[in-house]
Design a protein around this motif. Structure first.
Motif, PDB file in Angstrom:
ATOM      1  N   ILE A 189      40.487  -2.276 -56.498  1.00  0.00           N
ATOM      2  CA  ILE A 189      39.184  -1.610 -56.370  1.00  0.00           C
ATOM      3  C   ILE A 189      38.400  -1.660 -57.675  1.00  0.00           C
ATOM      4  O   ILE A 189      37.208  -2.004 -57.683  1.00  0.00           O
ATOM      5  CB  ILE A 189      39.374  -0.146 -55.918  1.00  0.00           C
ATOM      6  N   LEU A 190      39.041  -1.331 -58.782  1.00  0.00           N
ATOM      7  CA  LEU A 190      38.348  -1.188 -60.069  1.00  0.00           C
ATOM      8  C   LEU A 190      38.502  -2.384 -61.008  1.00  0.00           C
ATOM      9  O   LEU A 190      37.830  -2.441 -62.031  1.00  0.00           O
ATOM     10  CB  LEU A 190      38.858   0.060 -60.807  1.00  0.00           C
ATOM     11  N   GLY A 191      39.385  -3.290 -60.689  1.00  0.00           N
ATOM     12  CA  GLY A 191      39.690  -4.375 -61.622  1.00  0.00           C
ATOM     13  C   GLY A 191      40.853  -3.987 -62.513  1.00  0.00           C
ATOM     14  O   GLY A 191      41.374  -2.868 -62.448  1.00  0.00           O
ATOM     15  N   LYS A 192      41.261  -4.909 -63.362  1.00  0.00           N
ATOM     16  CA  LYS A 192      42.419  -4.704 -64.235  1.00  0.00           C
ATOM     17  C   LYS A 192      42.227  -3.464 -65.105  1.00  0.00           C
ATOM     18  O   LYS A 192      41.163  -3.262 -65.677  1.00  0.00           O
ATOM     19  CB  LYS A 192      42.627  -5.937 -65.108  1.00  0.00           C
ATOM     20  N   GLN A 193      43.283  -2.670 -65.197  1.00  0.00           N
ATOM     21  CA  GLN A 193      43.280  -1.456 -66.007  1.00  0.00           C
ATOM     22  C   GLN A 193      44.357  -1.561 -67.080  1.00  0.00           C
ATOM     23  O   GLN A 193      45.342  -2.263 -66.912  1.00  0.00           O
ATOM     24  CB  GLN A 193      43.542  -0.229 -65.129  1.00  0.00           C
ATOM     25  N   THR A 194      44.143  -0.859 -68.172  1.00  0.00           N
ATOM     26  CA  THR A 194      45.130  -0.796 -69.248  1.00  0.00           C
ATOM     27  C   THR A 194      45.535   0.657 -69.450  1.00  0.00           C
ATOM     28  O   THR A 194      44.917   1.570 -68.920  1.00  0.00           O
ATOM     29  CB  THR A 194      44.557  -1.347 -70.569  1.00  0.00           C
ATOM     30  N   GLY A 195      46.580   0.860 -70.237  1.00  0.00           N
ATOM     31  CA  GLY A 195      46.982   2.222 -70.573  1.00  0.00           C
ATOM     32  C   GLY A 195      47.697   2.939 -69.457  1.00  0.00           C
ATOM     33  O   GLY A 195      47.451   4.126 -69.239  1.00  0.00           O
ATOM     34  N   TRP A 196      48.573   2.243 -68.755  1.00  0.00           N
ATOM     35  CA  TRP A 196      49.327   2.869 -67.683  1.00  0.00           C
ATOM     36  C   TRP A 196      50.713   2.253 -67.584  1.00  0.00           C
ATOM     37  O   TRP A 196      50.946   1.152 -68.054  1.00  0.00           O
ATOM     38  CB  TRP A 196      48.607   2.762 -66.340  1.00  0.00           C
TER      39      TRP A 196
END
Length: 132
Positions: free
Chosen positions: A29-36
């Motif tokens: 939905i949001l695209g690639k995420q970091t910090g998880w």
């Protein structure tokens, strides 16, 4: 110190492949995420699950303040999160993880303090449960 706020990251702790599935949906939905990071209880006793959670939090805490999200109150995942919150000052733990809560986390984490963010995601997660 510049007074700049640290990034807020999250560790998802869940049964089976729930955490991985939720993050797959978030990134769809949001695209690639970091910090998880995700932690699964598959094949782990409480001691091993606790160690896996501690490693994930320690790794992410090098660059982020951390919110730990567990899939449901009670159960092994929640119990290790409770123990972490008791022994690690400043650790925020929210249970009852759902997709809306997680989307809210990633959309708003750069605009709010960790305390505000925890309140927002709790409210959004709770409000997303509907009877049709």
């Amino acid at each position: 110190m510049t007074g700049e706020r640290r990034k807020i990251g999250c560790v998802l702790v869940a049964h089976g492949k729930v955490a991985e599935g939720l993050m797959d949906a978030v990134q769809g939905i949001l695209g690639k995420q970091t910090g998880w990071a995700t932690v699964s209880n598959v094949g782990l006793g409480l001691k091993e699950l606790s160690a896996a959670l501690t490693r994930a939090v320690d790794d992410l805490a090098k660059s982020c303040d951390i919110v730990v999200l567990s899939d449901m109150p009670g159960g092994s995942c929640h119990h290790v999160c409770q123990e972490l919150a008791r022994t690690r000052t400043g650790t925020r733990v929210v249970s009852g993880l759902n997709l809306m809560m997680l989307l809210e986390f990633f959309v708003k984490r750069d605009r709010h303090s960790i305390e505000e963010l925890v309140a927002l995601i709790r409210e959004r997660g709770r409000d997303s449960v509907r009877v049709l």
